[in-house]
Design a protein around this motif. Structure first.
Motif, PDB file in Angstrom:
ATOM      1  N   ILE A 128     -14.014 -18.624 -10.481  1.00 25.39           N
ATOM      2  CA  ILE A 128     -15.420 -18.379  -9.965  1.00 25.39           C
ATOM      3  C   ILE A 128     -16.001 -17.109 -10.623  1.00 25.39           C
ATOM      4  N   GLY A 129     -15.219 -16.224 -10.714  1.00 29.20           N
ATOM      5  CA  GLY A 129     -15.752 -14.726 -11.360  1.00 29.20           C
ATOM      6  C   GLY A 129     -15.807 -15.050 -12.823  1.00 29.20           C
ATOM      7  N   LEU A 130     -15.345 -15.812 -13.213  1.00 34.93           N
ATOM      8  CA  LEU A 130     -15.196 -16.087 -14.844  1.00 34.93           C
ATOM      9  C   LEU A 130     -16.366 -16.948 -15.015  1.00 34.93           C
ATOM     10  N   TYR A 131     -16.647 -17.769 -14.462  1.00 38.09           N
ATOM     11  CA  TYR A 131     -17.940 -18.528 -14.316  1.00 38.09           C
ATOM     12  C   TYR A 131     -18.988 -17.841 -14.383  1.00 38.09           C
ATOM     13  N   ARG A 132     -19.023 -16.675 -13.631  1.00 34.90           N
ATOM     14  CA  ARG A 132     -20.631 -16.032 -13.293  1.00 34.90           C
ATOM     15  C   ARG A 132     -20.277 -15.115 -14.500  1.00 34.90           C
ATOM     16  N   ILE A 133     -19.440 -14.746 -14.883  1.00 35.52           N
ATOM     17  CA  ILE A 133     -19.397 -13.784 -16.262  1.00 35.52           C
ATOM     18  C   ILE A 133     -19.980 -14.534 -17.191  1.00 35.52           C
TER      19      ILE A 133
ATOM     20  N   CYS B 268      -8.551  -9.333  -9.619  1.00 30.76           N
ATOM     21  CA  CYS B 268      -9.092  -7.942  -9.778  1.00 30.76           C
ATOM     22  C   CYS B 268      -9.612  -7.541 -11.126  1.00 30.76           C
ATOM     23  N   VAL B 269      -9.238  -8.064 -11.958  1.00 29.50           N
ATOM     24  CA  VAL B 269      -9.524  -7.893 -13.508  1.00 29.50           C
ATOM     25  C   VAL B 269     -10.532  -8.576 -13.806  1.00 29.50           C
ATOM     26  N   VAL B 270     -11.095  -9.940 -13.385  1.00 29.26           N
ATOM     27  CA  VAL B 270     -12.083 -10.522 -13.660  1.00 29.26           C
ATOM     28  C   VAL B 270     -13.186 -10.127 -12.840  1.00 29.26           C
ATOM     29  N   TRP B 271     -12.996  -9.794 -11.456  1.00 28.60           N
ATOM     30  CA  TRP B 271     -14.375  -9.547 -10.816  1.00 28.60           C
ATOM     31  C   TRP B 271     -14.652  -7.877 -10.995  1.00 28.60           C
ATOM     32  N   SER B 272     -13.713  -7.234 -11.344  1.00 27.46           N
ATOM     33  CA  SER B 272     -14.340  -5.730 -11.490  1.00 27.46           C
ATOM     34  C   SER B 272     -14.889  -5.913 -13.144  1.00 27.46           C
ATOM     35  N   PHE B 273     -14.587  -6.457 -13.906  1.00 22.79           N
ATOM     36  CA  PHE B 273     -15.271  -6.817 -15.033  1.00 22.79           C
ATOM     37  C   PHE B 273     -17.082  -7.400 -14.643  1.00 22.79           C
ATOM     38  N   PHE B 274     -16.960  -8.287 -13.739  1.00 23.24           N
ATOM     39  CA  PHE B 274     -18.190  -8.788 -13.419  1.00 23.24           C
ATOM     40  C   PHE B 274     -18.993  -7.531 -12.822  1.00 23.24           C
ATOM     41  N   MET B 275     -18.355  -6.766 -11.832  1.00 29.68           N
ATOM     42  CA  MET B 275     -18.822  -5.690 -11.269  1.00 29.68           C
ATOM     43  C   MET B 275     -19.369  -4.899 -12.186  1.00 29.68           C
TER      44      MET B 275
ATOM     45  N   GLY C 142     -23.951   1.062  -5.736  1.00 24.69           N
ATOM     46  CA  GLY C 142     -23.116   0.121  -5.168  1.00 24.69           C
ATOM     47  C   GLY C 142     -22.067  -0.739  -6.021  1.00 24.69           C
ATOM     48  N   TYR C 143     -22.715  -1.015  -7.034  1.00 20.08           N
ATOM     49  CA  TYR C 143     -21.991  -1.886  -8.014  1.00 20.08           C
ATOM     50  C   TYR C 143     -20.724  -0.975  -8.713  1.00 20.08           C
ATOM     51  N   ALA C 144     -21.218   0.366  -8.842  1.00 22.12           N
ATOM     52  CA  ALA C 144     -20.139   1.293  -9.565  1.00 22.12           C
ATOM     53  C   ALA C 144     -18.942   1.399  -8.597  1.00 22.12           C
ATOM     54  N   VAL C 145     -19.338   1.562  -7.437  1.00 22.66           N
ATOM     55  CA  VAL C 145     -18.010   1.474  -6.415  1.00 22.66           C
ATOM     56  C   VAL C 145     -17.364   0.635  -6.538  1.00 22.66           C
ATOM     57  N   ALA C 146     -18.052  -0.872  -6.254  1.00 15.94           N
ATOM     58  CA  ALA C 146     -17.179  -1.906  -6.310  1.00 15.94           C
ATOM     59  C   ALA C 146     -16.421  -2.235  -7.707  1.00 15.94           C
ATOM     60  N   TYR C 147     -16.904  -1.947  -8.782  1.00 17.64           N
ATOM     61  CA  TYR C 147     -16.153  -1.880 -10.062  1.00 17.64           C
ATOM     62  C   TYR C 147     -15.121  -0.921  -9.921  1.00 17.64           C
ATOM     63  N   ALA C 148     -15.009   0.096  -9.630  1.00 23.35           N
ATOM     64  CA  ALA C 148     -14.015   1.240  -9.694  1.00 23.35           C
ATOM     65  C   ALA C 148     -13.008   0.897  -8.724  1.00 23.35           C
ATOM     66  N   ALA C 149     -13.376   0.230  -7.449  1.00 25.07           N
ATOM     67  CA  ALA C 149     -12.574  -0.310  -6.353  1.00 25.07           C
ATOM     68  C   ALA C 149     -11.605  -1.425  -6.934  1.00 25.07           C
ATOM     69  N   LEU C 150     -12.339  -2.453  -7.503  1.00 19.02           N
ATOM     70  CA  LEU C 150     -11.610  -3.539  -7.773  1.00 19.02           C
ATOM     71  C   LEU C 150     -10.580  -3.178  -9.110  1.00 19.02           C
ATOM     72  N   ALA C 151     -11.093  -2.296  -9.921  1.00 20.88           N
ATOM     73  CA  ALA C 151     -10.384  -2.132 -11.236  1.00 20.88           C
ATOM     74  C   ALA C 151      -9.115  -1.331 -10.716  1.00 20.88           C
ATOM     75  N   SER C 152      -9.281  -0.268  -9.671  1.00 22.82           N
ATOM     76  CA  SER C 152      -7.995   0.271  -9.148  1.00 22.82           C
ATOM     77  C   SER C 152      -7.166  -0.404  -8.353  1.00 22.82           C
ATOM     78  N   LEU C 153      -7.764  -1.273  -7.693  1.00 23.48           N
ATOM     79  CA  LEU C 153      -6.777  -2.421  -7.062  1.00 23.48           C
ATOM     80  C   LEU C 153      -5.996  -3.087  -8.071  1.00 23.48           C
ATOM     81  N   GLY C 154      -6.652  -3.631  -9.080  1.00 24.93           N
ATOM     82  CA  GLY C 154      -5.905  -4.564 -10.114  1.00 24.93           C
ATOM     83  C   GLY C 154      -4.608  -3.724 -10.560  1.00 24.93           C
ATOM     84  N   PHE C 155      -4.814  -2.296 -10.746  1.00 16.87           N
ATOM     85  CA  PHE C 155      -3.897  -1.621 -11.350  1.00 16.87           C
ATOM     86  C   PHE C 155      -2.881  -1.313 -10.314  1.00 16.87           C
ATOM     87  N   TRP C 156      -3.202  -1.330  -8.872  1.00 13.83           N
ATOM     88  CA  TRP C 156      -2.153  -1.369  -7.942  1.00 13.83           C
ATOM     89  C   TRP C 156      -1.263  -2.496  -7.640  1.00 13.83           C
ATOM     90  N   PHE C 157      -1.982  -3.782  -8.218  1.00 15.47           N
ATOM     91  CA  PHE C 157      -1.049  -4.882  -8.356  1.00 15.47           C
ATOM     92  C   PHE C 157      -0.291  -5.076  -9.277  1.00 15.47           C
TER      93      PHE C 157
END
Length: 270
Positions: free
Chosen positions: A64-69, A108-115, A126-141
């Protein structure tokens, strides 16, 4: 390893996750798997199905995220083609059915790039925080998600200066990254020190890298497909998309940087 770690109580999961030697920051992944195991126990003991369910959901959310990108940079037809290719890729199908962190990291990789795209388009914090949070979570995974961070910087840099986010937002992103990455430093150091045990293949040669970057089979079959299409539709023509600009350079970097980064890292994995 996943089932052994997440079975039992929450405290038991925490204790086991601290001692599992794996190639990714483990706690967020094992927390998700523990919740899946609890759900499986409530559904009559379908533990295996429950442990695979988070990966399946993450793969769908990634699509879904890739489709939106793709819709942001193209049209509906191109977006559907991109999602179709994504869903048919062997590695994606493997990750979607596996009780390991790959699909969750991919989401997390896909949606962080969308954010990131939304942040640059809207210039909202708000999108900056969402981007950083998702990118960080992807690295945690999974640590391998980190190879895409330079591409995020490149995306911002290739935009017109007037279209870049305010500088104050970068302090918010930096603070979020610092807070998220600081707890990972001990495990990152440990994983690097044990890097040899996480590599199950031989060190790749230059020819292996070239095989990834220049896929002869893809080129051959694409040529055959164009020839067949030309035979069926006589008016079909192929023309250049336009002048080579910043977007094309970014696409080239997105394609080439990850395999090159993994190739370089693999030279030090013995």
């Amino acid at each position: 390893i996943t089932y052994w770690t997440v079975r039992g109580t929450f405290d038991e999961m925490l204790a086991r996750s601290a001692h599992v030697t794996v190639g990714q920051p483990s706690l967020p992944f094992f927390l998700v798997m523990w919740m899946g195991a609890q759900l499986g126990a409530q559904l009559g003991g379908a533990i295996e199905v429950a442990l695979r369910l988070p990966s399946e959901i993450a793969a769908v959310v990634s699509a879904i995220g890739l489709y939106r990108i793709a819709m942001r940079f193209g049209d509906r037809f191109r977006a559907l083609v991109a999602v179709g290719l994504f869903a048919s890729y062997d590695t994606v199908r493997f990750a979607a059915a596996d009780a390991r962190p790959y699909a969750l990291a991919l989401m997390c990789v896909v949606w962080s790039f969308f954010m990131l795209v939304r942040w640059c388009d809207s210039r909202k914090a708000g999108y900056a925080v969402a981007y950083a949070a998702l990118a960080s979570l992807g690295f945690w995974f999974h640590f391998t998600s980190g190879v895409l961070f330079p591409l995020h910087l490149l995306y911002v840099w290739t935009r017109e200066p007037s279209a870049r986010p305010p500088r104050s937002h970068f302090w918010v992103v930096t603070a979020t990254f610092a807070a998220a990455f600081a707890p990972m430093i001990p495990q990152a150091v440990r994983t690097w020190g044990e890097r040899g045990m996480h590599s199950f293949a031989g060190t790749p040669a230059t020819i292996d890298l070239l095989d990834v970057l220049i896929n002869v089979r893809l080129i051959v079959f694409a040529g055959i497909g164009l020839a067949v299409a030309r035979a069926l539709y006589g008016r079909l023509s192929v023309r250049a998309a336009g002048a080579w600009g910043a977007n094309q350079w970014f696409n080239l970097a997105w394609f080439a940087l990850p395999p090159v980064a993994f190739y370089v890292l693999a030279q030090f994995s013995d």
